[in-house]
Write a protein that holds these residues in place. Structure first.
Motif, PDB file in Angstrom:
ATOM      1  N   PHE A  55       0.828  -1.211   0.000  1.00 54.93           N
ATOM      2  CA  PHE A  55       0.000   0.000   0.000  1.00 54.93           C
ATOM      3  C   PHE A  55       0.859   1.255   0.000  1.00 54.93           C
ATOM      4  N   TRP A  56       1.852   1.303   0.882  1.00 51.32           N
ATOM      5  CA  TRP A  56       2.677   2.511   0.983  1.00 51.32           C
ATOM      6  C   TRP A  56       3.599   2.678  -0.216  1.00 51.32           C
ATOM      7  N   PHE A  57       4.091   1.568  -0.749  1.00 51.20           N
ATOM      8  CA  PHE A  57       4.924   1.682  -1.952  1.00 51.20           C
ATOM      9  C   PHE A  57       4.097   2.225  -3.119  1.00 51.20           C
ATOM     10  N   HIS A  58       2.896   1.713  -3.272  1.00 49.37           N
ATOM     11  CA  HIS A  58       2.013   2.184  -4.341  1.00 49.37           C
ATOM     12  C   HIS A  58       1.618   3.638  -4.102  1.00 49.37           C
ATOM     13  N   SER A  59       1.369   3.999  -2.841  1.00 52.79           N
ATOM     14  CA  SER A  59       0.998   5.385  -2.526  1.00 52.79           C
ATOM     15  C   SER A  59       2.120   6.350  -2.891  1.00 52.79           C
ATOM     16  N   ILE A  60       3.358   5.966  -2.580  1.00 53.04           N
ATOM     17  CA  ILE A  60       4.506   6.814  -2.928  1.00 53.04           C
ATOM     18  C   ILE A  60       4.601   6.978  -4.437  1.00 53.04           C
ATOM     19  N   SER A  61       4.409   5.888  -5.171  1.00 55.12           N
ATOM     20  CA  SER A  61       4.465   5.948  -6.635  1.00 55.12           C
ATOM     21  C   SER A  61       3.392   6.882  -7.183  1.00 55.12           C
ATOM     22  N   VAL A  62       2.181   6.786  -6.621  1.00 52.64           N
ATOM     23  CA  VAL A  62       1.072   7.623  -7.076  1.00 52.64           C
ATOM     24  C   VAL A  62       1.328   9.088  -6.733  1.00 52.64           C
ATOM     25  N   LEU A  63       1.770   9.359  -5.498  1.00 53.98           N
ATOM     26  CA  LEU A  63       2.054  10.737  -5.093  1.00 53.98           C
ATOM     27  C   LEU A  63       3.140  11.360  -5.968  1.00 53.98           C
ATOM     28  N   CYS A  97       7.769  12.269   2.016  1.00 49.33           N
ATOM     29  CA  CYS A  97       8.718  11.994   3.109  1.00 49.33           C
ATOM     30  C   CYS A  97       8.095  11.078   4.160  1.00 49.33           C
ATOM     31  N   VAL A  98       6.911  11.441   4.623  1.00 51.46           N
ATOM     32  CA  VAL A  98       6.243  10.653   5.655  1.00 51.46           C
ATOM     33  C   VAL A  98       5.908   9.253   5.130  1.00 51.46           C
ATOM     34  N   SER A  99       5.411   9.163   3.894  1.00 55.59           N
ATOM     35  CA  SER A  99       5.059   7.867   3.308  1.00 55.59           C
ATOM     36  C   SER A  99       6.288   6.978   3.154  1.00 55.59           C
ATOM     37  N   ILE A 108      11.236   5.398  -7.493  1.00 53.91           N
ATOM     38  CA  ILE A 108      11.421   6.115  -8.762  1.00 53.91           C
ATOM     39  C   ILE A 108      10.956   5.243  -9.921  1.00 53.91           C
ATOM     40  N   ILE A 109      11.340   3.980  -9.873  1.00 54.50           N
ATOM     41  CA  ILE A 109      10.913   3.031 -10.921  1.00 54.50           C
ATOM     42  C   ILE A 109       9.402   2.845 -10.883  1.00 54.50           C
ATOM     43  N   GLY A 110       8.852   2.715  -9.653  1.00 57.45           N
ATOM     44  CA  GLY A 110       7.409   2.531  -9.499  1.00 57.45           C
ATOM     45  C   GLY A 110       6.618   3.699 -10.042  1.00 57.45           C
ATOM     46  N   SER A 111       7.093   4.922  -9.799  1.00 55.64           N
ATOM     47  CA  SER A 111       6.383   6.105 -10.292  1.00 55.64           C
ATOM     48  C   SER A 111       6.397   6.177 -11.811  1.00 55.64           C
ATOM     49  N   ALA A 112       7.440   5.627 -12.419  1.00 53.19           N
ATOM     50  CA  ALA A 112       7.529   5.650 -13.885  1.00 53.19           C
ATOM     51  C   ALA A 112       6.609   4.619 -14.527  1.00 53.19           C
ATOM     52  N   CYS A 113       6.221   3.606 -13.746  1.00 52.33           N
ATOM     53  CA  CYS A 113       5.431   2.495 -14.311  1.00 52.33           C
ATOM     54  C   CYS A 113       3.962   2.512 -13.916  1.00 52.33           C
ATOM     55  N   ILE A 129     -11.199   4.688  -7.896  1.00 50.68           N
ATOM     56  CA  ILE A 129     -10.646   3.452  -7.332  1.00 50.68           C
ATOM     57  C   ILE A 129     -10.066   3.684  -5.940  1.00 50.68           C
ATOM     58  N   TYR A 130      -9.254   4.722  -5.802  1.00 46.40           N
ATOM     59  CA  TYR A 130      -8.568   4.938  -4.531  1.00 46.40           C
ATOM     60  C   TYR A 130      -9.511   5.183  -3.349  1.00 46.40           C
ATOM     61  N   PRO A 131     -10.652   5.849  -3.532  1.00 41.10           N
ATOM     62  CA  PRO A 131     -11.546   6.007  -2.372  1.00 41.10           C
ATOM     63  C   PRO A 131     -11.916   4.686  -1.709  1.00 41.10           C
ATOM     64  N   SER A 132     -12.190   3.658  -2.518  1.00 43.62           N
ATOM     65  CA  SER A 132     -12.534   2.347  -1.955  1.00 43.62           C
ATOM     66  C   SER A 132     -11.327   1.701  -1.290  1.00 43.62           C
ATOM     67  N   VAL A 133     -10.177   1.765  -1.979  1.00 45.04           N
ATOM     68  CA  VAL A 133      -8.947   1.204  -1.412  1.00 45.04           C
ATOM     69  C   VAL A 133      -8.584   1.920  -0.119  1.00 45.04           C
ATOM     70  N   GLY A 134      -8.694   3.252  -0.143  1.00 40.48           N
ATOM     71  CA  GLY A 134      -8.366   4.036   1.036  1.00 40.48           C
ATOM     72  C   GLY A 134      -9.285   3.729   2.207  1.00 40.48           C
ATOM     73  N   PHE A 135     -10.573   3.576   1.925  1.00 40.99           N
ATOM     74  CA  PHE A 135     -11.526   3.276   2.998  1.00 40.99           C
ATOM     75  C   PHE A 135     -11.222   1.923   3.636  1.00 40.99           C
ATOM     76  N   ILE A 136     -10.968   0.906   2.807  1.00 40.61           N
ATOM     77  CA  ILE A 136     -10.687  -0.439   3.335  1.00 40.61           C
ATOM     78  C   ILE A 136      -9.394  -0.444   4.144  1.00 40.61           C
ATOM     79  N   THR A 137      -8.346   0.164   3.570  1.00 44.94           N
ATOM     80  CA  THR A 137      -7.023   0.112   4.194  1.00 44.94           C
ATOM     81  C   THR A 137      -6.916   1.006   5.408  1.00 44.94           C
ATOM     82  N   GLN A 138      -7.433   2.220   5.291  1.00 44.26           N
ATOM     83  CA  GLN A 138      -7.169   3.225   6.307  1.00 44.26           C
ATOM     84  C   GLN A 138      -8.269   3.349   7.355  1.00 44.26           C
TER      85      GLN A 138
END
Length: 368
Positions: free
Chosen positions: A95-103, A286-288, A317-322, A337-346
């Protein structure tokens, strides 16, 4: 086992981190997403959207009191068992790796759209993540102190914009209030509720670093209500200035700034939007990244999370590019999509952990 760390953050630093993490970047996008569904009643949608964030905050602070000095990665195993806890830990890592890539790619697309359209995508990702990696190596205490300086700058940049927007606001654009009933308002609350209001989820990893754990709930509530009020005002003013056109704009609050700049005494106010975005996104990444390093180090028994900051920064860096090929894909993901993922996870996972822990404690007490 409790965390052994010399790093500490104060209650004020924690509150400001929550404020910046939730509100720094979404102020530019959230009016468009709520108005897209709730139309002119999007400002009302902000109110019910705070419910999930409050529930998450209550669950995480309660669990932190029951398991002092432990992160959610650590006490998760104590609540649901070793193997399920490890599975949950692996999910947090993803989750956090994907969040960093998305951010990161969101930051890059924003900068490309507004300032540097010919700049390669990798340049924006690389520059942001290298700086964030250095900050994470310095530690959460340094990130907290840095944010103490950045958050007032963000507020100083936003408040004059809100004051200028009042002069262009027309309350007639808010009518009819609840013209289609309450359902569109509740539907419009889903995106901010699932995607942003429950980002107090970072408390699951930051509370063990707090110098005064007893103040955790108080400072968290103050920060949460402060950002909720700010978002409410921003959505309200954006609708009163731009009307239902707000729902068709990707960065609606940015468009508000540009409109004020054209009609008012000031020009090129979008530079303020860029400054707010860059400062806020820096803190969020940074926090993520810090939380990601913490998750991996605790799951695999690595003594110092700093040892894995450099490789994880490279992977991010690689994740953000892909992760996304275009800005349209990114916006579709964030909106639908993220609202549902965020609700379940967070929200759902922390509440489930609290419920299971409460049941286990009551069962143990009944056996005594």
């Amino acid at each position: 086992m409790k965390m052994q760390t010399t790093e500490k953050i104060t209650g004020n630093q924690l509150g400001l981190l929550i404020f910046t993490f939730i509100g720094s970047t979404i102020v530019l996008t959230i009016p468009g997403w709520t108005v897209m569904i709730a139309k002119q009643n999007g400002w009302i949608s902000v109110i019910p959207s705070t419910v999930t964030g409050l529930l998450t905050l209550w669950a995480l602070t309660t669990l932190a009191n029951r398991y002092p000095g432990l992160t959610i990665t650590q006490y998760g195993s104590k609540i649901i068992g070793k193997w399920l806890g490890k599975c949950l830990g692996f999910y947090y890592i993803y989750f956090w790796f994907h969040s960093i890539s998305v951010l990161t790619i969101q930051h890059t697309f924003f900068i490309k759209t507004l300032l540097l359209p010919k700049s390669p995508t990798i340049v924006g990702s690389l520059s942001l993540l290298i700086l964030c990696g250095i900050a994470v190596i310095a530690g959460i205490e340094v990130i907290g102190r840095c944010n103490e300086f950045l958050t007032p700058l963000i507020l100083v940049a936003l408040i004059p914009i809100l004051i200028l927007a009042i002069g262009e606001a027309d309350p007639v654009r808010l009518k009819p209030v609840l013209g289609e009933g309450i359902l569109p308002v509740l539907q419009g609350a889903v995106i901010p509720a699932g995607a942003f209001m429950n980002q107090v989820f970072i408390l699951g990893w930051l509370l063990p670093y707090l110098t005064q754990p007893k103040k955790a709930r108080k400072v968290s509530l103050i920060a949460f209500f402060s950002i909720s009020i700010l978002i409410f005002i921003i959505v309200l003013l954006t609708i009163m200035v731009l009307g239902t056109l707000t729902g068709k704009l990707t960065y609606s609050f940015l468009s508000l700034m540009q409109y004020i700049g054209i009609e008012g005494s000031f020009e090129r106010l979008e530079a303020i939007a860029v400054a707010v975005w860059v400062m806020g996104n820096f803190v969020k990444v940074c926090v993520s990244l810090f939380i990601l390093c913490l998750c991996i180090s605790q799951l695999f028994g690595i003594r110092n999370y700093r040892d894995i900051v450099a490789p994880l920064t490279l992977l991010s860096i690689i994740g953000s590019a892909c992760v996304f090929k275009s800005g349209a894909e990114l916006q579709a993901y964030l909106a639908f999509i993220y609202p549902s993922v965020g609700f379940i996870t967070q929200s759902l996972i922390p509440l489930s952990l609290l419920m299971i822990d409460t049941i286990k404690r009551k069962a143990d007490n009944s056996l005594l």
